[in-house]
Design a protein around this motif. Structure first.
Motif, mmCIF file in Angstrom:
data_model
loop_
_atom_site.group_PDB
_atom_site.id
_atom_site.type_symbol
_atom_site.label_atom_id
_atom_site.label_comp_id
_atom_site.label_asym_id
_atom_site.label_seq_id
_atom_site.Cartn_x
_atom_site.Cartn_y
_atom_site.Cartn_z
ATOM 1 N N TYR A 12 40.048 33.698 44.357
ATOM 2 C CA TYR A 12 39.725 34.377 43.105
ATOM 3 C C TYR A 12 38.483 35.234 43.312
ATOM 4 O O TYR A 12 37.447 34.730 43.757
ATOM 5 C CB TYR A 12 39.492 33.292 42.053
ATOM 6 N N THR A 13 38.598 36.527 43.002
ATOM 7 C CA THR A 13 37.487 37.448 43.211
ATOM 8 C C THR A 13 37.282 38.333 41.989
ATOM 9 O O THR A 13 38.096 38.362 41.072
ATOM 10 C CB THR A 13 37.728 38.340 44.451
ATOM 11 N N ALA A 14 36.177 39.064 42.016
ATOM 12 C CA ALA A 14 35.869 40.045 40.968
ATOM 13 C C ALA A 14 35.333 41.297 41.648
ATOM 14 O O ALA A 14 34.569 41.213 42.611
ATOM 15 C CB ALA A 14 34.830 39.484 40.008
ATOM 16 N N ASP A 15 35.759 42.455 41.165
ATOM 17 C CA ASP A 15 35.290 43.748 41.671
ATOM 18 C C ASP A 15 34.740 44.560 40.509
ATOM 19 O O ASP A 15 35.167 44.389 39.364
ATOM 20 C CB ASP A 15 36.441 44.515 42.333
ATOM 21 N N VAL A 16 33.799 45.454 40.828
ATOM 22 C CA VAL A 16 33.161 46.255 39.787
ATOM 23 C C VAL A 16 33.226 47.732 40.147
ATOM 24 O O VAL A 16 32.816 48.130 41.242
ATOM 25 C CB VAL A 16 31.680 45.865 39.591
ATOM 26 N N VAL A 17 33.725 48.524 39.202
ATOM 27 C CA VAL A 17 33.689 49.977 39.320
ATOM 28 C C VAL A 17 32.524 50.442 38.466
ATOM 29 O O VAL A 17 32.526 50.249 37.248
ATOM 30 C CB VAL A 17 35.001 50.619 38.834
ATOM 31 N N VAL A 46 34.541 34.507 43.313
ATOM 32 C CA VAL A 46 34.047 33.805 42.131
ATOM 33 C C VAL A 46 33.643 32.416 42.600
ATOM 34 O O VAL A 46 34.434 31.695 43.200
ATOM 35 C CB VAL A 46 35.144 33.723 41.042
ATOM 36 N N ASP A 47 32.388 32.058 42.362
ATOM 37 C CA ASP A 47 31.876 30.755 42.785
ATOM 38 C C ASP A 47 32.317 29.659 41.816
ATOM 39 O O ASP A 47 32.620 29.937 40.647
ATOM 40 C CB ASP A 47 30.347 30.779 42.854
ATOM 41 N N PRO A 48 32.327 28.405 42.274
ATOM 42 C CA PRO A 48 32.667 27.299 41.372
ATOM 43 C C PRO A 48 31.785 27.324 40.127
ATOM 44 O O PRO A 48 30.572 27.533 40.217
ATOM 45 C CB PRO A 48 32.393 26.050 42.215
ATOM 46 N N GLY A 49 32.396 27.153 38.978
ATOM 47 C CA GLY A 49 31.662 27.129 37.718
ATOM 48 C C GLY A 49 31.415 28.491 37.101
ATOM 49 O O GLY A 49 30.868 28.576 36.002
ATOM 50 N N GLU A 50 31.787 29.572 37.789
ATOM 51 C CA GLU A 50 31.576 30.925 37.279
ATOM 52 C C GLU A 50 32.850 31.467 36.635
ATOM 53 O O GLU A 50 33.953 31.120 37.043
ATOM 54 C CB GLU A 50 31.246 31.902 38.415
ATOM 55 N N ALA A 55 30.634 36.431 37.921
ATOM 56 C CA ALA A 55 30.678 36.723 39.358
ATOM 57 C C ALA A 55 30.539 38.221 39.610
ATOM 58 O O ALA A 55 29.845 38.637 40.552
ATOM 59 C CB ALA A 55 31.975 36.201 39.959
ATOM 60 N N ALA A 56 31.183 39.040 38.796
ATOM 61 C CA ALA A 56 31.099 40.491 38.965
ATOM 62 C C ALA A 56 29.656 40.971 38.816
ATOM 63 O O ALA A 56 29.164 41.767 39.620
ATOM 64 C CB ALA A 56 32.015 41.190 37.968
#
Length: 142
Positions: A12-17, A46-50, A55-56
């Motif tokens: 699970y990840t997050a990206d930012v434009v 995304v870290d645990p708990g976030e 995360a972004a």
């Protein structure tokens, strides 16, 4: 006959434009594989708990030195196509932020460079980050 379920590891990840009001986008130069040396959007795991939004905001600060409150980030879409990352199955939530021209940036963490690029003259992008940019452009032109 018994059916056996198989499970796939999904990261699970997050990206930012981050775009400026005068048509630039913030990109980082990756300092690690895959796509080492390629340009990409700031983002990461995304870290645990976030939440992905938290995360972004964290990744944006760590990789580009841009500090925002998570609630300032607008969710754009979820990108979950198999094969979008050569390391395995990754699902990312993409966020958008508009800033004023001249917003200072500084590469940090895993980024070896951070730079404002004109939206109409982008370098080749890592992963499916061109598709993420297209999704934002489409959403804004509605």
């Amino acid at each position: 006959m018994s059916e056996t379920e198989t499970f796939e590891t999904i990261r699970y990840t997050a990206d930012v434009v981050v775009t400026t009001t005068d048509g630039y986008v913030l990109l980082i130069e990756r300092g690690w594989p895959p796509f080492e040396g390629a340009w990409a959007l700031p983002g990461g795991h995304v870290d645990p708990g976030e939440t992905s939004r938290i995360a972004a905001a964290r990744e944006l600060a760590e990789e580009a030195g841009v500090y925002v409150m998570p609630e300032e980030l607008n969710q754009v879409a979820v990108f979950d196509a198999p094969g979008r990352d050569p390391r395995g199955r990754y699902v990312t939530v993409a966020y958008h932020l508009t800033v004023i021209p001249g917003t200072p940036i500084q590469a940090g963490d895993d980024a070896i460079n951070a730079q404002w690029w004109p939206l109409n003259d982008l370098p080749p992008l890592a992963f499916d980050h061109a598709a993420i940019l297209d999704a934002i452009a489409t959403k804004e032109n509605r």
